[in-house]
Motif scaffolding. Structure first.
Motif, PDB file in Angstrom:
ATOM      1  N   LEU A 285       3.959  17.799 -10.562  1.00 38.77           N
ATOM      2  CA  LEU A 285       4.374  16.481 -10.100  1.00 38.77           C
ATOM      3  C   LEU A 285       3.286  15.456 -10.383  1.00 38.77           C
ATOM      4  N   ASP A 286       3.708  14.294 -10.892  1.00 38.88           N
ATOM      5  CA  ASP A 286       2.826  13.141 -11.051  1.00 38.88           C
ATOM      6  C   ASP A 286       3.251  12.098 -10.022  1.00 38.88           C
ATOM      7  N   VAL A 287       2.352  11.770  -9.117  1.00 38.75           N
ATOM      8  CA  VAL A 287       2.650  10.795  -8.072  1.00 38.75           C
ATOM      9  C   VAL A 287       1.866   9.521  -8.366  1.00 38.75           C
TER      10      VAL A 287
ATOM     11  N   SER B 100       0.814  -1.221   0.000  1.00 41.76           N
ATOM     12  CA  SER B 100       0.000   0.000   0.000  1.00 41.76           C
ATOM     13  C   SER B 100       0.844   1.266   0.000  1.00 41.76           C
ATOM     14  N   VAL B 101       2.109   1.164   0.409  1.00 44.46           N
ATOM     15  CA  VAL B 101       2.927   2.372   0.546  1.00 44.46           C
ATOM     16  C   VAL B 101       3.809   2.648  -0.665  1.00 44.46           C
ATOM     17  N   VAL B 102       3.840   1.758  -1.647  1.00 42.42           N
ATOM     18  CA  VAL B 102       4.732   1.987  -2.785  1.00 42.42           C
ATOM     19  C   VAL B 102       4.227   3.167  -3.611  1.00 42.42           C
ATOM     20  N   GLN B 103       5.164   3.947  -4.140  1.00 43.11           N
ATOM     21  CA  GLN B 103       4.812   5.083  -4.972  1.00 43.11           C
ATOM     22  C   GLN B 103       6.003   5.467  -5.837  1.00 43.11           C
ATOM     23  N   VAL B 104       5.718   6.167  -6.921  1.00 43.19           N
ATOM     24  CA  VAL B 104       6.750   6.601  -7.860  1.00 43.19           C
ATOM     25  C   VAL B 104       6.485   8.056  -8.214  1.00 43.19           C
ATOM     26  N   LEU B 105       7.533   8.867  -8.207  1.00 44.07           N
ATOM     27  CA  LEU B 105       7.402  10.278  -8.549  1.00 44.07           C
ATOM     28  C   LEU B 105       7.918  10.532  -9.958  1.00 44.07           C
ATOM     29  N   GLU B 106       7.103  11.210 -10.750  1.00 40.79           N
ATOM     30  CA  GLU B 106       7.505  11.673 -12.073  1.00 40.79           C
ATOM     31  C   GLU B 106       7.288  13.179 -12.130  1.00 40.79           C
ATOM     32  N   VAL B 107       8.258  13.894 -12.678  1.00 39.86           N
ATOM     33  CA  VAL B 107       8.128  15.338 -12.862  1.00 39.86           C
ATOM     34  C   VAL B 107       7.669  15.586 -14.294  1.00 39.86           C
ATOM     35  N   ALA B 108       6.684  16.457 -14.459  1.00 38.20           N
ATOM     36  CA  ALA B 108       6.155  16.758 -15.790  1.00 38.20           C
ATOM     37  C   ALA B 108       6.362  18.235 -16.106  1.00 38.20           C
TER      38      ALA B 108
ATOM     39  N   VAL C  12      -2.463  12.790  -9.028  1.00 42.31           N
ATOM     40  CA  VAL C  12      -2.389  11.485  -8.384  1.00 42.31           C
ATOM     41  C   VAL C  12      -2.732  10.456  -9.455  1.00 42.31           C
ATOM     42  N   CYS C  13      -1.777   9.577  -9.749  1.00 40.93           N
ATOM     43  CA  CYS C  13      -1.876   8.687 -10.909  1.00 40.93           C
ATOM     44  C   CYS C  13      -1.874   7.222 -10.489  1.00 40.93           C
ATOM     45  N   THR C  14      -2.474   6.388 -11.326  1.00 44.27           N
ATOM     46  CA  THR C  14      -2.389   4.939 -11.182  1.00 44.27           C
ATOM     47  C   THR C  14      -1.982   4.352 -12.529  1.00 44.27           C
ATOM     48  N   ASP C  15      -1.779   3.049 -12.564  1.00 43.60           N
ATOM     49  CA  ASP C  15      -1.453   2.382 -13.819  1.00 43.60           C
ATOM     50  C   ASP C  15      -2.695   1.920 -14.574  1.00 43.60           C
ATOM     51  N   LEU C  16      -3.875   2.235 -14.064  1.00 43.69           N
ATOM     52  CA  LEU C  16      -5.110   1.874 -14.756  1.00 43.69           C
ATOM     53  C   LEU C  16      -5.343   2.802 -15.942  1.00 43.69           C
TER      54      LEU C  16
END
Length: 221
Positions: A169-171, A100-108, A214-218
Protein backbone atom coordinates in the motif's frame (compact mmCIF):
# COMPACT_ATOMS: atom_id res chain seq x y z
CA UNK A 1 -1.62 25.67 -19.81
CA UNK A 2 1.57 25.00 -17.85
CA UNK A 3 1.42 22.91 -14.71
CA UNK A 4 2.75 23.86 -11.29
CA UNK A 5 5.23 21.76 -9.34
CA UNK A 6 4.61 20.76 -5.75
CA UNK A 7 7.30 23.21 -4.64
CA UNK A 8 5.58 26.03 -6.54
CA UNK A 9 2.24 25.15 -4.94
CA UNK A 10 3.79 25.16 -1.46
CA UNK A 11 5.26 28.62 -2.09
CA UNK A 12 1.75 30.02 -2.57
CA UNK A 13 -0.53 31.24 0.20
CA UNK A 14 -2.92 28.28 0.41
CA UNK A 15 -3.18 27.44 4.12
CA UNK A 16 -6.43 25.48 3.66
CA UNK A 17 -5.04 23.16 0.99
CA UNK A 18 -2.35 20.52 0.48
CA UNK A 19 -1.05 18.87 -2.71
CA UNK A 20 -1.69 15.17 -2.11
CA UNK A 21 -1.89 12.36 -4.64
CA UNK A 22 -1.61 14.66 -7.65
CA UNK A 23 -4.45 16.99 -6.63
CA UNK A 24 -4.98 20.02 -4.42
CA UNK A 25 -7.09 18.76 -1.53
CA UNK A 26 -8.78 19.84 1.67
CA UNK A 27 -11.49 18.88 4.11
CA UNK A 28 -14.03 21.41 5.37
CA UNK A 29 -15.44 20.51 8.77
CA UNK A 30 -19.14 21.31 8.49
CA UNK A 31 -20.40 19.22 11.44
CA UNK A 32 -23.72 18.70 9.72
CA UNK A 33 -25.26 17.70 6.39
CA UNK A 34 -27.17 20.95 5.95
CA UNK A 35 -24.05 23.06 6.47
CA UNK A 36 -22.26 20.90 3.91
CA UNK A 37 -25.03 21.43 1.38
CA UNK A 38 -24.95 25.18 1.98
CA UNK A 39 -21.22 25.21 1.32
CA UNK A 40 -21.67 23.29 -1.93
CA UNK A 41 -24.48 25.60 -3.05
CA UNK A 42 -22.15 28.56 -2.59
CA UNK A 43 -19.26 26.83 -4.37
CA UNK A 44 -21.28 25.74 -7.41
CA UNK A 45 -21.53 29.19 -9.08
CA UNK A 46 -17.78 29.67 -8.65
CA UNK A 47 -17.05 26.39 -10.42
CA UNK A 48 -19.54 27.13 -13.18
CA UNK A 49 -18.13 30.61 -13.76
CA UNK A 50 -14.59 29.25 -13.95
CA UNK A 51 -15.70 26.24 -16.02
CA UNK A 52 -13.57 24.22 -13.63
CA UNK A 53 -15.28 21.63 -11.47
CA UNK A 54 -13.83 20.06 -8.32
CA UNK A 55 -14.33 16.50 -7.15
CA UNK A 56 -16.50 16.70 -4.04
CA UNK A 57 -17.47 14.19 -1.36
CA UNK A 58 -20.26 15.23 1.01
CA UNK A 59 -20.84 13.36 4.26
CA UNK A 60 -22.57 14.34 7.48
CA UNK A 61 -19.53 15.83 9.30
CA UNK A 62 -17.43 17.19 6.44
CA UNK A 63 -16.94 18.05 2.78
CA UNK A 64 -13.83 16.79 0.96
CA UNK A 65 -12.72 18.69 -2.13
CA UNK A 66 -10.05 17.85 -4.70
CA UNK A 67 -8.89 20.10 -7.53
CA UNK A 68 -6.83 19.16 -10.59
CA UNK A 69 -6.73 20.40 -14.17
CA UNK A 70 -7.28 17.13 -16.01
CA UNK A 71 -6.65 18.41 -19.53
CA UNK A 72 -3.28 19.81 -18.41
CA UNK A 73 -2.32 16.64 -16.55
CA UNK A 74 -1.62 18.34 -13.24
CA UNK A 75 -2.16 21.39 -11.06
CA UNK A 76 -2.45 24.81 -12.69
CA UNK A 77 -3.38 28.37 -11.85
CA UNK A 78 -7.03 27.42 -12.38
CA UNK A 79 -6.84 25.11 -9.37
CA UNK A 80 -5.12 27.75 -7.25
CA UNK A 81 -7.67 30.43 -8.14
CA UNK A 82 -10.65 28.19 -7.43
CA UNK A 83 -9.10 26.93 -4.19
CA UNK A 84 -8.74 30.50 -2.95
CA UNK A 85 -12.31 31.34 -3.96
CA UNK A 86 -13.66 28.24 -2.18
CA UNK A 87 -11.68 29.07 0.96
CA UNK A 88 -13.12 32.59 0.96
CA UNK A 89 -16.67 31.23 0.76
CA UNK A 90 -16.01 28.73 3.54
CA UNK A 91 -14.57 31.48 5.74
CA UNK A 92 -17.66 33.62 5.15
CA UNK A 93 -19.82 30.71 6.29
CA UNK A 94 -17.64 30.02 9.32
CA UNK A 95 -16.62 26.57 8.08
CA UNK A 96 -13.03 25.67 9.04
CA UNK A 97 -10.67 23.65 6.86
CA UNK A 98 -8.54 20.77 8.14
CA UNK A 99 -6.11 19.82 5.36
CA UNK A 100 -3.95 17.80 7.76
CA UNK A 101 -6.27 14.80 7.50
CA UNK A 102 -6.46 14.43 3.71
CA UNK A 103 -4.94 11.26 2.30
CA UNK A 104 -5.06 9.06 -0.79
CA UNK A 105 -4.59 5.29 -0.99
CA UNK A 106 -2.84 3.64 -3.93
CA UNK A 107 -2.30 -0.11 -4.21
CA UNK A 108 1.00 -1.19 -5.76
CA UNK A 109 1.88 -4.54 -7.31
CA UNK A 110 5.56 -5.37 -7.78
CA UNK A 111 6.18 -7.22 -11.03
CA UNK A 112 9.01 -7.97 -13.41
CA UNK A 113 6.81 -7.48 -16.49
CA UNK A 114 4.09 -4.90 -15.91
CA UNK A 115 3.08 -4.63 -19.57
CA UNK A 116 2.22 -8.33 -19.69
CA UNK A 117 -0.25 -8.13 -16.81
CA UNK A 118 -1.63 -4.59 -17.13
CA UNK A 119 -4.56 -5.63 -19.42
CA UNK A 120 -5.59 -8.37 -16.98
CA UNK A 121 -5.67 -6.13 -13.93
CA UNK A 122 -7.40 -3.37 -15.86
CA UNK A 123 -10.09 -5.81 -16.98
CA UNK A 124 -10.54 -7.22 -13.46
CA UNK A 125 -10.83 -3.80 -11.83
CA UNK A 126 -12.61 -1.79 -14.53
CA UNK A 127 -14.14 -4.24 -17.00
CA UNK A 128 -11.88 -3.12 -19.85
CA UNK A 129 -8.22 -3.94 -20.60
CA UNK A 130 -7.08 -0.44 -21.52
CA UNK A 131 -7.80 1.76 -18.51
CA UNK A 132 -4.07 2.12 -17.84
CA UNK A 133 -2.05 5.34 -17.71
CA UNK A 134 1.69 5.32 -16.98
CA UNK A 135 1.46 1.75 -15.64
CA UNK A 136 -1.41 2.61 -13.30
CA UNK A 137 -4.86 1.06 -13.60
CA UNK A 138 -7.37 3.86 -13.09
CA UNK A 139 -11.03 3.18 -12.40
CA UNK A 140 -12.96 5.56 -14.70
CA UNK A 141 -15.91 5.52 -12.29
CA UNK A 142 -13.72 6.84 -9.47
CA UNK A 143 -14.82 4.16 -7.01
CA UNK A 144 -11.55 2.22 -6.60
CA UNK A 145 -8.05 3.34 -5.68
CA UNK A 146 -5.44 3.20 -8.41
CA UNK A 147 -3.38 0.06 -8.93
CA UNK A 148 0.22 0.87 -9.80
CA UNK A 149 2.18 -1.86 -11.58
CA UNK A 150 5.62 -1.19 -10.13
CA UNK A 151 8.84 -2.49 -11.65
CA UNK A 152 10.21 -5.02 -9.17
CA UNK A 153 13.68 -4.56 -7.72
CA UNK A 154 14.16 -8.33 -7.71
CA UNK A 155 13.41 -8.93 -11.38
CA UNK A 156 13.97 -6.57 -14.27
CA UNK A 157 11.83 -6.19 -17.37
CA UNK A 158 11.99 -9.39 -19.39
CA UNK A 159 14.11 -11.13 -16.78
CA UNK A 160 13.99 -14.92 -16.54
CA UNK A 161 14.16 -14.60 -12.78
CA UNK A 162 10.84 -15.18 -11.06
CA UNK A 163 9.41 -11.71 -10.35
CA UNK A 164 8.27 -10.72 -6.91
CA UNK A 165 4.47 -10.59 -7.13
CA UNK A 166 3.90 -8.58 -3.99
CA UNK A 167 1.13 -6.15 -3.17
CA UNK A 168 1.82 -3.20 -0.92
CA UNK A 169 0.00 0.00 0.00
CA UNK A 170 1.10 3.54 -0.84
CA UNK A 171 -0.53 6.08 1.46
CA UNK A 172 -0.25 9.68 0.25
CA UNK A 173 -0.41 12.27 3.03
CA UNK A 174 0.30 16.01 3.27
CA UNK A 175 4.02 16.72 3.23
CA UNK A 176 3.82 18.23 6.71
CA UNK A 177 2.19 15.09 8.13
CA UNK A 178 4.52 12.43 6.70
CA UNK A 179 7.04 12.43 9.56
CA UNK A 180 4.30 12.01 12.16
CA UNK A 181 2.69 9.20 10.16
CA UNK A 182 6.00 7.32 9.89
CA UNK A 183 6.65 7.82 13.60
CA UNK A 184 3.18 6.50 14.44
CA UNK A 185 3.79 3.38 12.36
CA UNK A 186 7.14 2.75 14.05
CA UNK A 187 5.62 3.29 17.49
CA UNK A 188 2.97 0.71 16.60
CA UNK A 189 5.62 -1.96 15.98
CA UNK A 190 6.78 -1.24 12.44
CA UNK A 191 10.24 -0.39 11.20
CA UNK A 192 11.65 1.86 8.50
CA UNK A 193 13.44 -0.16 5.82
CA UNK A 194 14.28 2.49 3.23
CA UNK A 195 14.69 6.27 3.28
CA UNK A 196 16.69 6.98 0.12
CA UNK A 197 13.65 8.35 -1.71
CA UNK A 198 12.60 10.76 1.03
CA UNK A 199 10.84 13.15 1.14
CA UNK A 200 8.88 11.52 -1.69
CA UNK A 201 8.31 8.26 0.16
CA UNK A 202 9.47 6.19 3.12
CA UNK A 203 9.27 2.39 3.08
CA UNK A 204 8.11 0.57 6.22
CA UNK A 205 7.45 -3.02 7.26
CA UNK A 206 5.25 -4.58 9.90
CA UNK A 207 6.53 -7.39 12.12
CA UNK A 208 5.58 -9.97 9.46
CA UNK A 209 7.51 -8.24 6.68
CA UNK A 210 4.49 -6.73 4.92
CA UNK A 211 5.40 -3.46 3.22
CA UNK A 212 3.79 -0.03 3.05
CA UNK A 213 5.01 3.36 1.85
CA UNK A 214 4.15 6.72 3.36
CA UNK A 215 4.25 9.07 0.37
CA UNK A 216 4.06 12.79 -0.35
CA UNK A 217 3.88 14.79 -3.57
CA UNK A 218 7.39 16.16 -3.01
CA UNK A 219 10.17 14.94 -5.33
CA UNK A 220 12.75 12.63 -3.81
CA UNK A 221 16.19 13.94 -3.00
Amino acid sequence: MSTLSTAEILDLDLPDWRPVGGALRTRFVTKGFTAGMELLRAITPLAEEANHHPDVTLTWPHVDIALVTHDAGGLTGKDVDLARAISAVAAEQGVPADPSVVQVLEVALDTGDHEAIEPFWSAVLTGAPDNVTDHEVIDPTGQLPGLWLQASESAGEGSEKQPAMRFHLDVYVPHDQAKARVEAAVAAGGRVTQTRFEPSWTVLEDTHGNTACVCTDLPHG
